[in-house]
Motif scaffolding. Structure first.
Motif, PDB file in Angstrom:
ATOM      1  N   ARG A  17     -21.470  34.919   4.005  1.00  0.00           N
ATOM      2  CA  ARG A  17     -20.345  35.825   3.775  1.00  0.00           C
ATOM      3  C   ARG A  17     -19.176  35.486   4.698  1.00  0.00           C
ATOM      4  N   SER A  18     -19.479  35.253   5.971  1.00  0.00           N
ATOM      5  CA  SER A  18     -18.442  34.886   6.924  1.00  0.00           C
ATOM      6  C   SER A  18     -17.780  33.576   6.535  1.00  0.00           C
ATOM      7  N   TYR A  19     -18.574  32.590   6.118  1.00  0.00           N
ATOM      8  CA  TYR A  19     -18.027  31.279   5.740  1.00  0.00           C
ATOM      9  C   TYR A  19     -17.167  31.376   4.486  1.00  0.00           C
ATOM     10  N   GLU A  20     -17.635  32.113   3.485  1.00  0.00           N
ATOM     11  CA  GLU A  20     -16.884  32.208   2.232  1.00  0.00           C
ATOM     12  C   GLU A  20     -15.513  32.851   2.442  1.00  0.00           C
ATOM     13  N   LEU A  21     -15.477  33.926   3.209  1.00  0.00           N
ATOM     14  CA  LEU A  21     -14.192  34.597   3.448  1.00  0.00           C
ATOM     15  C   LEU A  21     -13.257  33.710   4.278  1.00  0.00           C
ATOM     16  N   ALA A  22     -13.800  33.044   5.289  1.00  0.00           N
ATOM     17  CA  ALA A  22     -12.968  32.170   6.106  1.00  0.00           C
ATOM     18  C   ALA A  22     -12.461  30.982   5.301  1.00  0.00           C
ATOM     19  N   SER A  23     -13.263  30.462   4.396  1.00  0.00           N
ATOM     20  CA  SER A  23     -12.829  29.340   3.557  1.00  0.00           C
ATOM     21  C   SER A  23     -11.685  29.748   2.638  1.00  0.00           C
ATOM     22  N   ASP A  24     -11.627  31.011   2.292  1.00  0.00           N
ATOM     23  CA  ASP A  24     -10.523  31.525   1.473  1.00  0.00           C
ATOM     24  C   ASP A  24      -9.343  31.978   2.324  1.00  0.00           C
ATOM     25  N   GLU A  25      -9.356  31.593   3.628  1.00  0.00           N
ATOM     26  CA  GLU A  25      -8.295  31.959   4.570  1.00  0.00           C
ATOM     27  C   GLU A  25      -8.198  33.464   4.799  1.00  0.00           C
ATOM     28  N   ARG A  26      -9.298  34.173   4.577  1.00  0.00           N
ATOM     29  CA  ARG A  26      -9.354  35.608   4.876  1.00  0.00           C
ATOM     30  C   ARG A  26     -10.117  35.798   6.186  1.00  0.00           C
ATOM     31  N   LEU A  27      -9.501  35.324   7.271  1.00  0.00           N
ATOM     32  CA  LEU A  27     -10.167  35.306   8.560  1.00  0.00           C
ATOM     33  C   LEU A  27     -10.467  36.714   9.073  1.00  0.00           C
ATOM     34  N   SER A  28      -9.526  37.634   8.888  1.00  0.00           N
ATOM     35  CA  SER A  28      -9.734  38.990   9.384  1.00  0.00           C
ATOM     36  C   SER A  28     -10.926  39.643   8.712  1.00  0.00           C
ATOM     37  N   GLN A  29     -11.077  39.432   7.411  1.00  0.00           N
ATOM     38  CA  GLN A  29     -12.204  40.029   6.706  1.00  0.00           C
ATOM     39  C   GLN A  29     -13.532  39.374   7.102  1.00  0.00           C
ATOM     40  N   SER A  30     -13.496  38.068   7.430  1.00  0.00           N
ATOM     41  CA  SER A  30     -14.732  37.393   7.832  1.00  0.00           C
ATOM     42  C   SER A  30     -15.218  37.843   9.197  1.00  0.00           C
ATOM     43  N   SER A  31     -14.362  38.518   9.960  1.00  0.00           N
ATOM     44  CA  SER A  31     -14.726  38.904  11.327  1.00  0.00           C
ATOM     45  C   SER A  31     -15.878  39.898  11.360  1.00  0.00           C
ATOM     46  N   THR A  32     -16.017  40.742  10.347  1.00  0.00           N
ATOM     47  CA  THR A  32     -17.074  41.761  10.359  1.00  0.00           C
ATOM     48  C   THR A  32     -18.450  41.115  10.337  1.00  0.00           C
ATOM     49  N   ALA A  33     -18.664  40.192   9.403  1.00  0.00           N
ATOM     50  CA  ALA A  33     -19.957  39.498   9.341  1.00  0.00           C
ATOM     51  C   ALA A  33     -20.172  38.641  10.577  1.00  0.00           C
ATOM     52  N   SER A  34     -19.122  37.999  11.071  1.00  0.00           N
ATOM     53  CA  SER A  34     -19.244  37.155  12.257  1.00  0.00           C
ATOM     54  C   SER A  34     -19.637  37.976  13.476  1.00  0.00           C
ATOM     55  N   LEU A  35     -19.007  39.140  13.634  1.00  0.00           N
ATOM     56  CA  LEU A  35     -19.313  40.001  14.777  1.00  0.00           C
ATOM     57  C   LEU A  35     -20.753  40.506  14.712  1.00  0.00           C
ATOM     58  N   ALA A  36     -21.233  40.793  13.511  1.00  0.00           N
ATOM     59  CA  ALA A  36     -22.615  41.253  13.363  1.00  0.00           C
ATOM     60  C   ALA A  36     -23.600  40.176  13.823  1.00  0.00           C
ATOM     61  N   ILE A  37     -23.327  38.917  13.495  1.00  0.00           N
ATOM     62  CA  ILE A  37     -24.199  37.820  13.923  1.00  0.00           C
ATOM     63  C   ILE A  37     -24.197  37.699  15.448  1.00  0.00           C
ATOM     64  N   VAL A  38     -23.017  37.825  16.061  1.00  0.00           N
ATOM     65  CA  VAL A  38     -22.900  37.715  17.519  1.00  0.00           C
ATOM     66  C   VAL A  38     -23.681  38.822  18.207  1.00  0.00           C
ATOM     67  N   LEU A  39     -23.551  40.056  17.716  1.00  0.00           N
ATOM     68  CA  LEU A  39     -24.223  41.187  18.344  1.00  0.00           C
ATOM     69  C   LEU A  39     -25.742  41.038  18.297  1.00  0.00           C
ATOM     70  N   VAL A  40     -26.245  40.468  17.205  1.00  0.00           N
ATOM     71  CA  VAL A  40     -27.692  40.278  17.091  1.00  0.00           C
ATOM     72  C   VAL A  40     -28.195  39.296  18.150  1.00  0.00           C
ATOM     73  N   GLY A  41     -27.384  38.311  18.516  1.00  0.00           N
ATOM     74  CA  GLY A  41     -27.851  37.271  19.420  1.00  0.00           C
ATOM     75  C   GLY A  41     -27.695  37.560  20.893  1.00  0.00           C
ATOM     76  N   ILE A  42     -26.978  38.618  21.281  1.00  0.00           N
ATOM     77  CA  ILE A  42     -26.686  38.848  22.699  1.00  0.00           C
ATOM     78  C   ILE A  42     -27.935  39.238  23.486  1.00  0.00           C
ATOM     79  N   VAL A  43     -28.697  40.200  22.996  1.00  0.00           N
ATOM     80  CA  VAL A  43     -29.854  40.708  23.745  1.00  0.00           C
ATOM     81  C   VAL A  43     -30.897  39.613  24.002  1.00  0.00           C
TER      82      VAL A  43
END
Length: 565
Positions: free
Chosen positions: A518-544
């Protein structure tokens, strides 16, 4: 009456050989063959002729693939070595403000997928982004009045990949520095060597295998990278495999490109092994004391803070803040109930892959313990080589044999029973989980094997004398002791699968989307702001998991105590 093995049918001879060899070696050989099938498929297609498409690739894009891949590997290799080794030495051997925080904070970029940091920095540094807009408003500049380094370039990819991948070198090098004998360092100091000479002439040579291992992991991830280099328009072998398969529809040529990339990886590993020669590194002292730390003062202490702080700020804090700001102000419009399937798909795939990887790792490590024969050792080496192979190569190697099996199954079931079952293997999540197992089995195996070797063999003997079988000993004795390591191995695989992009894009079933996709598809369409939600979710999962990993590392040194450490 004795029967000669040669007089038996083929399947009976195989069963007899398996019975004589024992269950565990045969089972491990089957696992190794299962894991190695995609690699063998790719290597087999290297020799299949495809002259037309190869002449086209050689005259158009192949030289660019070679140059960009080599340049990316060299640049990232230098970057991760400088950042990883330097910061590891500072946090282990020096005392300065924030040192205990940097011990775990320097691992935080490991939680950020490379393509995520690429999206975040592109939005921040591009011409219409906030930084260049601020510069133009402040100085009254217009388009063409100033020069700004292009982020979407080979140089930009090298910098961003280095910021995300240096924790691999830092992780292993810090562990090697923590295991150093104080006696060796004290001998160096009596010879008049200061901290920097100790670092260059004693600590680094002793830690060389760990440094080389961390650099190799970073380079493997560099060659595997797809999302960031695709977004930056940097043509590498990984992007070329994807385009040749899906853009040109040339499976054979894509497999041959994957084979070339695989050979490139094997050459890198061979060069590292040859450069090491016959040198071996041992700690001859079994007595460990708390490592002496140098108190930095004046300018040096603030340079240490800057040296450790910049990788954390640039590799984690800035991307995390940018993603948070974008997701709050203009995040994914489907965030809500429509977003749940992406989260469910990611978590379910990661959980299944983690459980399967840990289960196979337990079987492999326990098989080596029970039957340490050349066959079992070879099976482990074959099974663990998947981590050195890019996800795009594994995906191509899986699609070819599973696609053929799907065709045979479809024809059989349709012809015999009239069932229209569709694609049972490549059209479901089976191919994805298979790819994750091939790719990340080594991660779980290393953690499980390290834990199992700490269990004394006398426990096995005591269990067997009490009537327990090998499987019963594994369930009742080893599994409870290894519970923490099994959990840690599962967490590492879970986080890696959450971030995996190339194999997921190629192998995912129709209308099946994960957070990474989802993050890749939105970013590939130059919708970077919308891709941030999925990207942030992935980051939060990996911190702990990253923070827990750092705490476990600090406690790994013999003689560690909470009071002293």
């Amino acid at each position: 009456m004795a029967v000669s093995a040669r007089s038996l049918p083929p399947f009976a001879r195989i069963a007899l050989a398996a019975r004589r060899a024992g269950l565990w070696p045969v089972m491990m050989a089957v696992i190794a063959l299962f894991v190695a099938l995609p690699v063998l498929t790719v290597l087999g297609h290297v020799f299949v002729p495809a002259p037309d498409i190869w002449s086209h690739l050689a005259s158009t894009v192949l030289p660019r693939y070679l140059l960009n891949t080599a340049g990316l590997a060299v640049g990232v290799g230098v970057g991760v070595l400088v950042m990883g080794v330097g910061t590891a030495w500072l946090v282990v051997m020096c005392r300065f403000p924030g040192q205990r925080i940097f011990e775990w904070a320097l691992l935080l970029p490991l939680a950020v997928p490379t393509y995520v940091i690429a999206y975040a920095y592109t939005d921040f540094l591009q011409f219409s982004g906030p930084l260049q807009t601020l510069l133009r408003d402040t100085f009254g500049w217009g388009a063409g009045d100033y020069w700004f380094p292009p982020v979407r370039s080979l140089g930009g990819a090298i910098v961003l990949l280095s910021l995300v991948l240096y924790p691999y070198v830092y992780l292993l090098t810090r562990a090697a520095f923590l295991e150093q004998s104080v006696c060796v360092l004290e001998v160096g100091r009596t010879l008049g060597r200061g901290p920097w000479k100790l670092f260059g002439t004693i600590a680094v040579p002793l830690a060389r295998p760990a440094i080389a291992g961390g650099a190799a992991l970073a380079l493997m991830e560099t060659l595997n990278e797809f999302g960031a280099v695709q977004f930056f328009a940097v043509d590498t072998f990984t992007t070329g495999i994807y385009r040749t398969w899906f853009g040109l529809g040339e499976r054979t040529a894509a497999a041959q490109l994957a084979g070339v990339l695989l050979l490139f990886v094997l050459v890198l590993l061979l060069l590292e092994r040859v450069s090491r020669g016959k040198a071996q590194f041992f700690h001859t002292s079994s007595r460990y004391r708390e490592l002496p730390q140098y108190e930095l003062a004046g300018l040096r202490r603030w340079l240490a803070v800057l040296g450790c702080g910049l990788p954390v700020v640039l590799g984690f804090l800035i991307p995390a803040v940018l993603l948070l700001e974008m997701s709050v102000t203009a995040g994914d419009q489907q965030f809500g109930w429509s977003f749940i399937p992406y989260v469910f798909n990611s978590i379910s795939l990661s959980t299944i892959a983690a459980l399967a990887a840990v289960g196979l790792a337990v079987l492999l490590s326990y098989g080596v313990r029970l039957a340490p024969s050349p066959l079992t050792q070879a099976a482990v080496r074959v099974s663990a080589m998947g981590y050195a192979i890019p996800g795009a190569v594994i995906a191509v190697g899986i699609l070819i044999p599973l696609g053929w099996m799907d065709q045979q199954l479809y024809a059989l079931l349709r012809g015999e029973f009239g069932w229209n079952v569709g694609l049972l293997l490549t059209g479901t999540g089976f191919a994805l989980v298979y790819a994750y197992l091939v790719r990340f089995l080594a991660v779980s195996y290393n953690a499980v094997q390290a834990s199992l070797t700490k269990v004394t063999p006398s426990m096995d003997a005591a269990s067997r004398t009490l009537g327990k079988t090998a499987g019963g000993t594994l369930r009742r004795v080893h599994a409870p002791i290894m519970r923490g390591s099994l959990l840690g191995a599962g967490i590492l695989v879970f986080v890696d699968v959450m971030k995996e992009l190339p194999a997921t894009i190629i192998l995912r079933p129709f209308d099946f989307t994960t957070l990474a996709v989802r993050s890749y598809e939105l970013a590939s369409d130059e919708r970077l702001s919308q891709s941030s939600t999925a990207s942030l979710a992935i980051v939060l999962v990996g911190i702990v998991p990253v923070i827990l990993l750092s705490r476990a590392m600090r406690r790994s040194r013999p003689g560690y105590s909470d009071a002293g450490g």
